[in-house]
Design a protein around this motif. Sequence first.
Motif, PDB file in Angstrom:
ATOM      1  N   MET A   1       0.797  -1.027  -0.052  1.00 63.29           N
ATOM      2  CA  MET A   1      -0.236  -0.007   0.042  1.00 63.29           C
ATOM      3  C   MET A   1       0.840   0.984  -0.039  1.00 63.29           C
ATOM      4  O   MET A   1       1.965   1.021   0.597  1.00 63.29           O
ATOM      5  N   HIS A   2       0.700   2.648  -0.523  1.00 67.61           N
ATOM      6  CA  HIS A   2       1.264   3.168  -0.957  1.00 67.61           C
ATOM      7  C   HIS A   2       0.363   4.767  -0.693  1.00 67.61           C
ATOM      8  O   HIS A   2      -0.241   5.535  -1.520  1.00 67.61           O
ATOM      9  N   VAL A   3       0.344   5.571   1.008  1.00 68.79           N
ATOM     10  CA  VAL A   3      -0.016   6.133   1.409  1.00 68.79           C
ATOM     11  C   VAL A   3       0.002   7.459   0.991  1.00 68.79           C
ATOM     12  O   VAL A   3       1.828   8.006   1.380  1.00 68.79           O
ATOM     13  N   VAL A   4      -0.560   8.876   0.514  1.00 70.62           N
ATOM     14  CA  VAL A   4      -0.429  10.075   0.412  1.00 70.62           C
ATOM     15  C   VAL A   4      -1.905  10.946   1.336  1.00 70.62           C
ATOM     16  O   VAL A   4      -2.447  11.005   0.999  1.00 70.62           O
ATOM     17  N   PRO A   5      -0.726  11.006   2.763  1.00 65.42           N
ATOM     18  CA  PRO A   5      -1.711  12.234   3.176  1.00 65.42           C
ATOM     19  C   PRO A   5      -1.781  13.835   2.054  1.00 65.42           C
ATOM     20  O   PRO A   5      -0.770  13.738   1.658  1.00 65.42           O
ATOM     21  N   PHE A   6      -2.690  14.459   2.050  1.00 65.83           N
ATOM     22  CA  PHE A   6      -2.947  15.277   1.612  1.00 65.83           C
ATOM     23  C   PHE A   6      -2.178  16.399   2.151  1.00 65.83           C
ATOM     24  O   PHE A   6      -1.626  16.496   1.129  1.00 65.83           O
ATOM     25  N   MET A   7      -1.735  16.717   3.333  1.00 69.27           N
ATOM     26  CA  MET A   7      -0.768  17.604   3.252  1.00 69.27           C
ATOM     27  C   MET A   7       0.789  17.408   2.937  1.00 69.27           C
ATOM     28  O   MET A   7       1.160  18.564   2.724  1.00 69.27           O
ATOM     29  N   ARG A   8       0.489  15.902   2.533  1.00 69.45           N
ATOM     30  CA  ARG A   8       2.141  16.271   1.752  1.00 69.45           C
ATOM     31  C   ARG A   8       1.961  15.299   0.511  1.00 69.45           C
ATOM     32  O   ARG A   8       2.608  15.905   0.079  1.00 69.45           O
ATOM     33  N   ALA A   9       0.551  15.943  -0.634  1.00 69.87           N
ATOM     34  CA  ALA A   9       0.839  15.700  -1.577  1.00 69.87           C
ATOM     35  C   ALA A   9       1.624  17.392  -2.909  1.00 69.87           C
ATOM     36  O   ALA A   9       1.364  17.769  -2.288  1.00 69.87           O
ATOM     37  N   PRO A  10       1.997  16.556  -3.545  1.00 77.43           N
ATOM     38  CA  PRO A  10       3.366  17.065  -4.540  1.00 77.43           C
ATOM     39  C   PRO A  10       1.859  18.549  -4.860  1.00 77.43           C
ATOM     40  O   PRO A  10       1.309  17.408  -5.679  1.00 77.43           O
ATOM     41  N   ALA A  11       2.362  19.757  -4.848  1.00 79.08           N
ATOM     42  CA  ALA A  11       1.280  20.342  -5.914  1.00 79.08           C
ATOM     43  C   ALA A  11       2.096  20.554  -6.887  1.00 79.08           C
ATOM     44  O   ALA A  11       3.991  19.928  -7.227  1.00 79.08           O
ATOM     45  N   TYR A  12       2.376  20.662  -8.167  1.00 84.73           N
ATOM     46  CA  TYR A  12       2.507  21.000  -9.859  1.00 84.73           C
ATOM     47  C   TYR A  12       1.505  22.158 -10.213  1.00 84.73           C
ATOM     48  O   TYR A  12       0.511  21.866  -9.784  1.00 84.73           O
ATOM     49  N   ASP A  13       2.161  22.394 -11.112  1.00 83.13           N
ATOM     50  CA  ASP A  13       1.989  23.210 -12.264  1.00 83.13           C
ATOM     51  C   ASP A  13       1.590  22.786 -13.550  1.00 83.13           C
ATOM     52  O   ASP A  13       2.110  22.103 -13.732  1.00 83.13           O
ATOM     53  N   ALA A  14       0.779  23.366 -14.234  1.00 80.87           N
ATOM     54  CA  ALA A  14       0.610  23.153 -15.912  1.00 80.87           C
ATOM     55  C   ALA A  14      -0.316  24.101 -16.809  1.00 80.87           C
ATOM     56  O   ALA A  14      -0.659  24.855 -15.941  1.00 80.87           O
ATOM     57  N   PRO A  15       0.484  24.604 -18.035  1.00 80.01           N
ATOM     58  CA  PRO A  15       0.173  25.134 -18.565  1.00 80.01           C
ATOM     59  C   PRO A  15      -1.405  25.635 -18.982  1.00 80.01           C
ATOM     60  O   PRO A  15      -2.366  24.330 -19.133  1.00 80.01           O
ATOM     61  N   GLY A  16      -1.238  26.472 -19.029  1.00 84.40           N
ATOM     62  CA  GLY A  16      -2.511  26.873 -19.536  1.00 84.40           C
ATOM     63  C   GLY A  16      -4.028  27.026 -18.519  1.00 84.40           C
ATOM     64  O   GLY A  16      -5.272  27.528 -18.449  1.00 84.40           O
ATOM     65  N   HIS A  17      -3.400  26.646 -16.836  1.00 83.80           N
ATOM     66  CA  HIS A  17      -4.002  26.465 -15.571  1.00 83.80           C
ATOM     67  C   HIS A  17      -3.953  28.606 -14.940  1.00 83.80           C
ATOM     68  O   HIS A  17      -2.991  28.257 -14.652  1.00 83.80           O
ATOM     69  N   SER A  18      -5.038  29.045 -14.852  1.00 84.69           N
ATOM     70  CA  SER A  18      -5.488  30.115 -13.450  1.00 84.69           C
ATOM     71  C   SER A  18      -5.697  29.898 -13.169  1.00 84.69           C
ATOM     72  O   SER A  18      -6.761  29.235 -12.514  1.00 84.69           O
ATOM     73  N   GLY A  19      -5.769  30.645 -11.869  1.00 83.13           N
ATOM     74  CA  GLY A  19      -6.083  30.473 -10.621  1.00 83.13           C
ATOM     75  C   GLY A  19      -7.512  29.138 -10.008  1.00 83.13           C
ATOM     76  O   GLY A  19      -7.702  28.840  -9.382  1.00 83.13           O
ATOM     77  N   MET A  20      -5.360  28.103 -10.521  1.00 84.41           N
ATOM     78  CA  MET A  20      -6.228  26.467  -9.724  1.00 84.41           C
ATOM     79  C   MET A  20      -4.603  26.555  -8.446  1.00 84.41           C
ATOM     80  O   MET A  20      -3.873  26.742  -8.874  1.00 84.41           O
ATOM     81  N   ARG A  21      -4.792  25.674  -7.359  1.00 84.53           N
ATOM     82  CA  ARG A  21      -3.769  25.104  -6.784  1.00 84.53           C
ATOM     83  C   ARG A  21      -4.423  23.091  -7.206  1.00 84.53           C
ATOM     84  O   ARG A  21      -4.825  23.145  -6.194  1.00 84.53           O
ATOM     85  N   MET A  22      -3.268  22.980  -7.803  1.00 83.11           N
ATOM     86  CA  MET A  22      -3.239  21.869  -7.979  1.00 83.11           C
ATOM     87  C   MET A  22      -2.142  20.367  -7.661  1.00 83.11           C
ATOM     88  O   MET A  22      -1.053  21.165  -7.177  1.00 83.11           O
ATOM     89  N   HIS A  23      -2.479  19.628  -6.912  1.00 82.18           N
ATOM     90  CA  HIS A  23      -1.794  18.630  -5.879  1.00 82.18           C
ATOM     91  C   HIS A  23      -1.676  17.257  -6.328  1.00 82.18           C
ATOM     92  O   HIS A  23      -2.922  16.489  -6.705  1.00 82.18           O
ATOM     93  N   ARG A  24      -0.882  15.995  -6.574  1.00 84.86           N
ATOM     94  CA  ARG A  24      -1.001  15.012  -7.383  1.00 84.86           C
ATOM     95  C   ARG A  24      -1.825  13.875  -5.712  1.00 84.86           C
ATOM     96  O   ARG A  24      -0.731  14.056  -5.377  1.00 84.86           O
ATOM     97  N   LEU A  25      -2.537  13.538  -5.766  1.00 88.03           N
ATOM     98  CA  LEU A  25      -2.595  12.519  -5.059  1.00 88.03           C
ATOM     99  C   LEU A  25      -2.056  10.942  -5.492  1.00 88.03           C
ATOM    100  O   LEU A  25      -1.433  10.620  -4.343  1.00 88.03           O
ATOM    101  N   GLN A  26      -1.905  11.120  -6.112  1.00 91.15           N
ATOM    102  CA  GLN A  26      -1.082   9.265  -6.722  1.00 91.15           C
ATOM    103  C   GLN A  26      -0.623   9.692  -8.391  1.00 91.15           C
ATOM    104  O   GLN A  26      -0.993   9.815  -8.589  1.00 91.15           O
ATOM    105  N   GLY A  27       0.791   8.430  -8.181  1.00 92.78           N
ATOM    106  CA  GLY A  27       1.147   8.472  -9.246  1.00 92.78           C
ATOM    107  C   GLY A  27       2.644   9.940  -9.433  1.00 92.78           C
ATOM    108  O   GLY A  27       2.623  10.905  -8.833  1.00 92.78           O
ATOM    109  N   VAL A  28       2.993   9.449 -10.652  1.00 88.92           N
ATOM    110  CA  VAL A  28       4.163  10.931 -10.952  1.00 88.92           C
ATOM    111  C   VAL A  28       4.975  10.640  -9.547  1.00 88.92           C
ATOM    112  O   VAL A  28       5.631   9.851  -8.841  1.00 88.92           O
ATOM    113  N   GLU A  29       5.203  11.959  -9.133  1.00 85.99           N
ATOM    114  CA  GLU A  29       5.707  12.385  -8.503  1.00 85.99           C
ATOM    115  C   GLU A  29       4.822  12.162  -6.514  1.00 85.99           C
ATOM    116  O   GLU A  29       5.555  12.332  -6.127  1.00 85.99           O
TER     117      GLU A  29
END
Length: 116
Positions: free
Chosen positions: A1-29
Amino acid sequence: MHVVPFMRAPAYDAPGHSGMRMHRLQGVEAGPSDAIWIGCSLIEPGGGTTPGASDVEKFYVCLEGEVQVTAQADGPAQVTTLRPLDSCRIAPGEMRQLLNASAKPARLLLVMSRKL
């Protein structure tokens, strides 16, 4: 099992996104995954994405608030508003645009292929 507490979910940016805060919950980093990754976005009022398409399908689930989704594959664009627990699928190559047209923040879950 791989657990990612939301408080530790890595933030990320994506082109063409504004006014958004994004976090990866599972996968990639956020950890191992063979097929998909899961993200969670907080979309501020007036925030969203520019129109765009990707070569992989995307699934969106509205967790709170309202998110306007405009999508266009063949023919006229479709516009719908997702409300809590509403979901939609965007096909590979289908143009999509997200917008929080409301006065309150919205939260959206994204599930898509591991291919970036």
